[in-house]
Design a protein around this motif. Structure first.
Motif, PDB file in Angstrom:
ATOM      1  N   GLN A 215       5.243  -4.369   7.497  1.00  0.00           N
ATOM      2  CA  GLN A 215       6.451  -3.546   7.586  1.00  0.00           C
ATOM      3  C   GLN A 215       6.262  -2.245   6.819  1.00  0.00           C
ATOM      4  N   ALA A 216       6.944  -1.215   7.288  1.00  0.00           N
ATOM      5  CA  ALA A 216       6.876   0.073   6.604  1.00  0.00           C
ATOM      6  C   ALA A 216       8.189   0.362   5.901  1.00  0.00           C
ATOM      7  N   VAL A 217       8.096   1.052   4.773  1.00  0.00           N
ATOM      8  CA  VAL A 217       9.270   1.543   4.063  1.00  0.00           C
ATOM      9  C   VAL A 217       9.080   3.047   3.896  1.00  0.00           C
TER      10      VAL A 217
ATOM     11  N   ALA B 298       1.498  -0.329  11.700  1.00  0.00           N
ATOM     12  CA  ALA B 298       1.840  -1.384  10.736  1.00  0.00           C
ATOM     13  C   ALA B 298       2.498  -2.548  11.464  1.00  0.00           C
ATOM     14  N   LYS B 299       3.458  -2.218  12.317  1.00  0.00           N
ATOM     15  CA  LYS B 299       4.193  -3.247  13.049  1.00  0.00           C
ATOM     16  C   LYS B 299       3.242  -4.079  13.893  1.00  0.00           C
TER      17      LYS B 299
ATOM     18  N   CYS C  62       0.854  -1.184   0.000  1.00  0.00           N
ATOM     19  CA  CYS C  62       0.000   0.000   0.000  1.00  0.00           C
ATOM     20  C   CYS C  62       0.894   1.240   0.000  1.00  0.00           C
ATOM     21  N   VAL C  63       0.709   2.082  -1.018  1.00  0.00           N
ATOM     22  CA  VAL C  63       1.507   3.305  -1.112  1.00  0.00           C
ATOM     23  C   VAL C  63       0.694   4.470  -0.572  1.00  0.00           C
ATOM     24  N   LEU C  64       1.265   5.186   0.390  1.00  0.00           N
ATOM     25  CA  LEU C  64       0.578   6.319   1.016  1.00  0.00           C
ATOM     26  C   LEU C  64       1.248   7.614   0.555  1.00  0.00           C
TER      27      LEU C  64
ATOM     28  N   VAL D 237       3.092  -4.559   3.309  1.00  0.00           N
ATOM     29  CA  VAL D 237       4.102  -3.500   3.261  1.00  0.00           C
ATOM     30  C   VAL D 237       3.406  -2.154   3.027  1.00  0.00           C
ATOM     31  N   LEU D 238       3.761  -1.166   3.854  1.00  0.00           N
ATOM     32  CA  LEU D 238       3.294   0.209   3.613  1.00  0.00           C
ATOM     33  C   LEU D 238       4.473   1.009   3.094  1.00  0.00           C
TER      34      LEU D 238
END
Ligand code: BGC
Length: 357
Positions: free
Chosen positions: A120-122, A114-115, A39-41, A96-97
């Motif tokens: 996981q976040a990027v 997210a955690k 997911c792209v924010l 994944v965010l």
């Protein structure tokens, strides 16, 4: 005896209807986001055109090429919207965010969430200070600022002002964007020694909340008033802020002065070609999107992710990072943007600007 089958029929019909309704809803969700693993924010549509015109299509292309399901949403500049978009993505099963934060505090809250859901976040483009992202993918943003500082110096040399103790104004990006701090560090690493030795005079210096171009116009008009129009060069942190300076100069009937920018937008290039902007910084969003998508893909499928030992400190941890190299763009090399398929000739060479192409 007659009633029972009728009830059964009615119940049966209801069941069919509700099953159909459920199927319709889930079909429409899965088309958009229900099965999106990534997911792209995105942050907004106004601080720069890049997010919708470059990042969205290039990230989509990168995820398609990898065969990973994705959704891309835009918070329109509202941190609480970004948090609820993140919640929605996680509910829909995102693993994944890819986050472009609006400020580090709200970004860190999203990463924590997210955690807690096992995702996981990027950090994409903007580092979340004291966050918990697994990776950071961006450009060397101090280098971006250095290119702006050096570009300004060389334009002041060609405008003949360099040797006349020009007054330099600084129009910085959003105070809540860590990148804006890095850009300013970069151009100040070039400008501060020149202020110190008296070559340049330090003029007004202000940050623009949320990179808001409208506010930038008002701020720069204030700078002109405050100095009685005595400004000979402007370090503006991106093309939108640079264009606010250009608009203010034009509406005050003043002549062009060297103004910097960033993002290599069509408008920025038009200002460069027409002599109103000194330079811009080209960051290949195709490369940034591809790097981020490949990190996300690695997380999803447990593939090794090699950041070659590169890390960036987020104020509490070293975050494994991919940092790409920015390129300065002037009148002399702007066509790189066309050959790289970053901009189309028809984006730039329109109307009054056609004659420069
Ligand atoms: C990005 C720039 C952009 C600015 C405003 C920064 O974090 O690195 O490319 O112009 O935000 O959106």
């Amino acid at each position: 005896m007659i009633k029972l089958p009728r009830i059964a029929l009615a119940l049966g019909a209801l069941a069919v209807i509700s099953l159909a309704a459920v199927a319709a809803v889930s079909a429409s969700i899965s088309k958009h986001s229900a099965t999106a693993e990534v997911c792209v924010l995105l942050p907004d549509t106004k601080s720069s055109v890049r997010w919708e015109t470059q990042d969205r299509p290039r990230l989509a292309a990168a995820f398609k090429a990898l065969g990973d399901s994705y959704s891309i949403v835009n918070a329109q500049g509202v941190a609480s919207t970004q948090l609820s978009q993140a919640q929605q993505c996680l509910t829909n099963g995102a693993k994944v965010l890819l986050l472009v934060n609006l400020d580090s505090g709200s970004g860190a809250a999203i990463e924590k969430l997210a955690k807690s859901k096992g995702a996981q976040a990027v950090d994409y483009d903007r580092l979340t200070l004291k966050g918990s992202a697994s990776y950071y993918v961006s450009f060397d943003n101090t280098a971006v600022g250095k290119l702006q500082g050096q570009g300004l110096v060389s334009c002041l040399k060609s405008s003949g002002e360099y040797s006349k103790h020009p007054v330099i104004a600084e129009l910085n990006g959003s105070p809540t964007d860590n990148n804006a701090t890095l850009f300013a560090n970069g151009y100040n690493s070039v400008l501060n020694p020149l202020y110190k030795n008296g070559t340049f005079k330090k003029g007004p210096n202000q940050s623009v909340p949320a990179w808001d171009n409208q506010k930038a116009l008002t701020i720069f008009q204030g700078m002109l008033t405050q100095t009685s129009n005595n400004i000979q060069g402007v370090a503006a942190a991106n093309d939108g802020l640079g264009n606010a300076v250009v608009s203010a100069l034009k509406s005050a009937n003043l002549k062009p002065i060297p103004v910097t920018g960033q993002d290599a937008t069509a408008q920025g290039v038009q200002n460069i070609l027409s002599g109103w902007q000194c330079m811009t910084v080209y960051k290949s969003i195709a490369a940034e999107a591809a790097a981020a998508a490949s990190v996300a893909d690695g997380i999803l499928h447990g593939k090794p992710i090699n950041t070659k030992g590169k890390t960036v400190n987020d104020g509490s941890r070293n975050v494994p990072s991919v940092l790409l190299t920015p390129v300065a763009i002037t009148k002399n090399n702007w066509t790189v943007l066309l050959s790289d398929h970053f901009l189309k000739k028809s984006d730039v060479c329109t109307g009054e600007y056609a004659k420069y192409c």
